[in-house]
Design an enzyme around this catalytic site. Structure first.
Site, PDB file in Angstrom:
ATOM      1  N   SER A 135      -6.223   7.820  -6.197  1.00 56.36           N
ATOM      2  CA  SER A 135      -5.403   9.028  -6.148  1.00 56.36           C
ATOM      3  C   SER A 135      -6.191  10.101  -5.404  1.00 56.36           C
ATOM      4  CB  SER A 135      -5.083   9.504  -7.563  1.00 56.36           C
ATOM      5  OG  SER A 135      -4.285  10.668  -7.521  1.00 56.36           O
ATOM      6  N   LYS A 161      -2.758   6.882  -2.935  1.00 55.01           N
ATOM      7  CA  LYS A 161      -1.744   7.800  -3.489  1.00 55.01           C
ATOM      8  C   LYS A 161      -2.152   9.207  -3.099  1.00 55.01           C
ATOM      9  CE  LYS A 161      -1.117   9.517  -8.195  1.00 55.01           C
ATOM     10  NZ  LYS A 161      -0.856   9.109  -9.604  1.00 55.01           N
ATOM     11  N   LYS A 163      -1.483  13.236  -3.528  1.00 59.43           N
ATOM     12  CA  LYS A 163      -0.848  14.321  -4.272  1.00 59.43           C
ATOM     13  C   LYS A 163      -0.101  15.199  -3.272  1.00 59.43           C
ATOM     14  CE  LYS A 163      -2.336  13.518  -8.423  1.00 59.43           C
ATOM     15  NZ  LYS A 163      -1.422  13.228  -9.531  1.00 59.43           N
ATOM     16  N   ASP A 189       2.544  11.505  -5.193  1.00 56.78           N
ATOM     17  CA  ASP A 189       2.755  11.990  -6.563  1.00 56.78           C
ATOM     18  C   ASP A 189       2.888  13.513  -6.512  1.00 56.78           C
ATOM     19  OD1 ASP A 189       0.922  11.597  -9.738  1.00 56.78           O
ATOM     20  OD2 ASP A 189       2.813  12.584  -9.230  1.00 56.78           O
ATOM     21  N   GLU A 214       6.337   9.499  -6.892  1.00 52.82           N
ATOM     22  CA  GLU A 214       6.060   9.630  -8.315  1.00 52.82           C
ATOM     23  C   GLU A 214       6.394  11.033  -8.811  1.00 52.82           C
ATOM     24  OE1 GLU A 214       2.027   8.553  -9.175  1.00 52.82           O
ATOM     25  OE2 GLU A 214       2.112   9.241 -11.254  1.00 52.82           O
ATOM     26  N   ASP A 239       6.303   9.343 -14.364  1.00 53.46           N
ATOM     27  CA  ASP A 239       5.011   9.461 -15.050  1.00 53.46           C
ATOM     28  C   ASP A 239       5.237  10.406 -16.233  1.00 53.46           C
ATOM     29  OD1 ASP A 239       1.680  10.616 -13.907  1.00 53.46           O
ATOM     30  OD2 ASP A 239       2.523  10.378 -15.906  1.00 53.46           O
ATOM     31  N   LYS A 263       0.700   5.240 -18.809  1.00 51.71           N
ATOM     32  CA  LYS A 263      -0.556   5.856 -19.244  1.00 51.71           C
ATOM     33  C   LYS A 263      -0.561   5.805 -20.767  1.00 51.71           C
ATOM     34  CE  LYS A 263      -0.936   9.263 -15.514  1.00 51.71           C
ATOM     35  NZ  LYS A 263      -0.819  10.718 -15.204  1.00 51.71           N
ATOM     36  N   GLY A 291      -3.772   6.995 -14.227  1.00 48.07           N
ATOM     37  CA  GLY A 291      -5.124   7.431 -14.590  1.00 48.07           C
ATOM     38  C   GLY A 291      -5.141   8.891 -14.992  1.00 48.07           C
TER      39      GLY A 291
HETATM   40  C1  LIG Z   1      -5.203  10.114 -11.104  1.00 51.37           C
HETATM   41  C2  LIG Z   1      -4.032  11.008 -11.216  1.00 51.37           C
HETATM   42  O1  LIG Z   1      -3.457  11.405 -10.243  1.00 51.37           O
HETATM   43  N1  LIG Z   1      -3.662  11.348 -12.465  1.00 51.37           N
HETATM   44  C3  LIG Z   1      -2.550  12.141 -12.910  1.00 51.37           C
HETATM   45  C4  LIG Z   1      -2.712  13.591 -12.588  1.00 51.37           C
HETATM   46  C5  LIG Z   1      -3.961  14.203 -13.102  1.00 51.37           C
HETATM   47  C6  LIG Z   1      -4.671  14.972 -12.241  1.00 51.37           C
HETATM   48  C7  LIG Z   1      -5.787  15.641 -12.646  1.00 51.37           C
HETATM   49  C8  LIG Z   1      -6.246  15.527 -13.931  1.00 51.37           C
HETATM   50  C9  LIG Z   1      -7.394  16.192 -14.364  1.00 51.37           C
HETATM   51  C10 LIG Z   1      -7.852  16.027 -15.638  1.00 51.37           C
HETATM   52  C11 LIG Z   1      -7.173  15.193 -16.511  1.00 51.37           C
HETATM   53  C12 LIG Z   1      -6.031  14.542 -16.092  1.00 51.37           C
HETATM   54  C13 LIG Z   1      -5.551  14.703 -14.811  1.00 51.37           C
HETATM   55  C14 LIG Z   1      -4.403  14.048 -14.381  1.00 51.37           C
HETATM   56  C15 LIG Z   1      -1.205  11.627 -12.387  1.00 51.37           C
HETATM   57  O2  LIG Z   1      -1.046  10.458 -12.086  1.00 51.37           O
HETATM   58  O3  LIG Z   1      -0.267  12.433 -12.354  1.00 51.37           O
HETATM   59 MG   LIG Z   2       1.357  11.118 -11.856  1.00 53.19          MG
END
Ligand SMILES: CC(=O)N[C@@H](Cc1ccc2ccccc2c1)C(=O)O
Ligand SMILES: [Mg+2]
Length: 368
Positions: A135, A161, A163, A189, A214, A239, A263, A291
């Site tokens: 990501s 992926k 953002k 995402d 996403e 998500d 998750k 994650g």
């Molecule tokens: C890997 C990924 O993109 N994770 C989340 C977003 C995310 C992004 C940043 C974070 C910071 C601290 C704790 C959780 C977090 C989750 C998601 O899929 O939407």
């Molecule tokens: Mg997400």
């Protein structure tokens, strides 16, 4: 199994680089770990809540409070407990899914260690390694983004992926697609940054042959996601909206998504995460493991989950080095774009005493 006591431990984990999303920028993880102690063994669980309620309503201090006052006492009062017993004991308490997951995971780790059984074998893992995606956060410029993606592809990640948010979407996606070609497995995402009125704009992502988009809309917008799905060619993945197997069933029957990011912390536990997997599989819906910038504790559990048969898309189960210079466990290292599923009893990993001491900011013992 009778629990002797539970430790709540906060650790501070600097990130190797800031991680920017549509809901904010993270430079360090303030992680709540849960350790369950029994006469036979001990187990660990990780609460994935952020320090602020920006991704979901949960946050680390709130999770510690609900564990200390309600969830831990409900579990340690039981004369004999296993992970299913934890789920039943915590059911009366509403919400706080990330806090519940940490406690369930710690009990499950202790139980499986005592039984000499791995997390993967408990969950029904079908593989001994899983393909890993990465990501990539919102960057200051497109050149910096391309450098970051290039480095991750060099490292072996099999899927990228990106953002996105309004103002950072079509241009960076087009740049990555043009630089790295049509064969790159690429998805985006939005972390709920758009509204249904953005549908014409989001439809322009169709030209890039993405695996999925996403969570473009709000966590509660199941009907709106269904309306959006009818106007896009790219599959929608949810998500934030999927908090349980029931939510997954509702989203699928509404046509709000055709892929689900699972998750465990978001859905309230690894047992519920497997139920989400089973519901999706029964509907022919692909799932992948999301994650939350976990340490090796949460990562070990997620990699085991990602080995279940319905996890047919690469997850955000990146290597430890994607987020941390030093992980609190032995690091997860990418090999040929895959991470090995831990085979030892329980999670198969545990915090390294020296590192844990270094990163600990507070500990609290709750006797049974
Ligand atoms: C890997 C990924 O993109 N994770 C989340 C977003 C995310 C992004 C940043 C974070 C910071 C601290 C704790 C959780 C977090 C989750 C998601 O899929 O939407
Ligand atoms: Mg997400």
């Amino acid at each position: 199994m009778k629990i002797t006591g539970v430790e709540l431990r906060r650790i501070a984990m600097p990130l190797v680089a800031p991680f920017r999303t549509s809901f904010g920028t993270e430079t360090a993880r303030d992680v709540l770990l849960v350790r369950v102690v029994t006469p036979e063994s001990e187990g660990w669980g990780e609460c994935v809540a952020m320090s602020e309620p920006l991704y979901s309503s949960e946050y680390a201090d709130g999770a510690a409070d609900v564990l200390r006052r309600f969830l831990v006492p409900a579990v340690t009062a039981l004369p004999d407990v296993d992970a299913y017993g934890v789920e039943r004991a915590l059911a009366p308490f509403k919400g706080h899914r990330m806090a519940k997951t940490a406690l369930e995971c710690a009990v499950l780790d202790a139980e499986l260690r005592a039984a000499g059984r791995s997390f993967g074998s408990f969950l029904g893992a079908a593989r001994d390694r899983v393909p890993c995606g990465v990501s990539v956060g919102i960057m200051d410029s497109v050149p910096r983004l391309l450098d970051a993606v290039s480095a991750y592809l060099e490292a072996g990640y099999v899927r990228v992926k990106l953002k996105i948010e309004p103002g950072w979407d079509l241009v960076p996606v087009r740049a990555v697609r043009e630089r790295f070609g049509d064969d790159l497995l690429l998805q985006v995402d939005a972390n709920a940054a758009y509204t249904l009125s953005d549908a014409p704009h989001l439809a322009r992502l169709d030209e890039f042959g993405l695996l999925l988009i996403e969570q473009p809309l709000g966590e509660e917008d199941l009907v709106q996601h269904a309306a959006l799905a009818r106007r896009l060619n790219t599959p929608l993945c949810l998500d934030e909206s999927i908090l349980s197997a029931g939510h997954a069933a509702a989203a699928i029957s509404l046509g709000a998504c055709s892929i689900v990011n699972i998750k465990p912390g978001r859905v309230g536990g690894y047992i519920e995460a497997r139920r989400v997997h089973d519901v999706c599989r029964a509907h022919g819906i692909a799932v992948w493991c999301g994650g939350m910038l976990e340490t090796g504790i949460g990562r070990a559990a997620n990699v085991a989950l990602a080995a279940l048969p319905g996890f047919t898309l690469p997850g955000d189960t990146s290597a430890s080095g994607r987020y941390f210079a030093t992980d609190v466990t032995e690091p997860f290292v990418l090999r040929d774009g895959h991470l090995p599923v831990p085979a030892g009893p329980g999670l198969g990993v545990a915090p390294l005493a020296g590192v844990l001491r270094e990163v600990t900011t507070s500990t609290e013992w709750i006797p049974a």
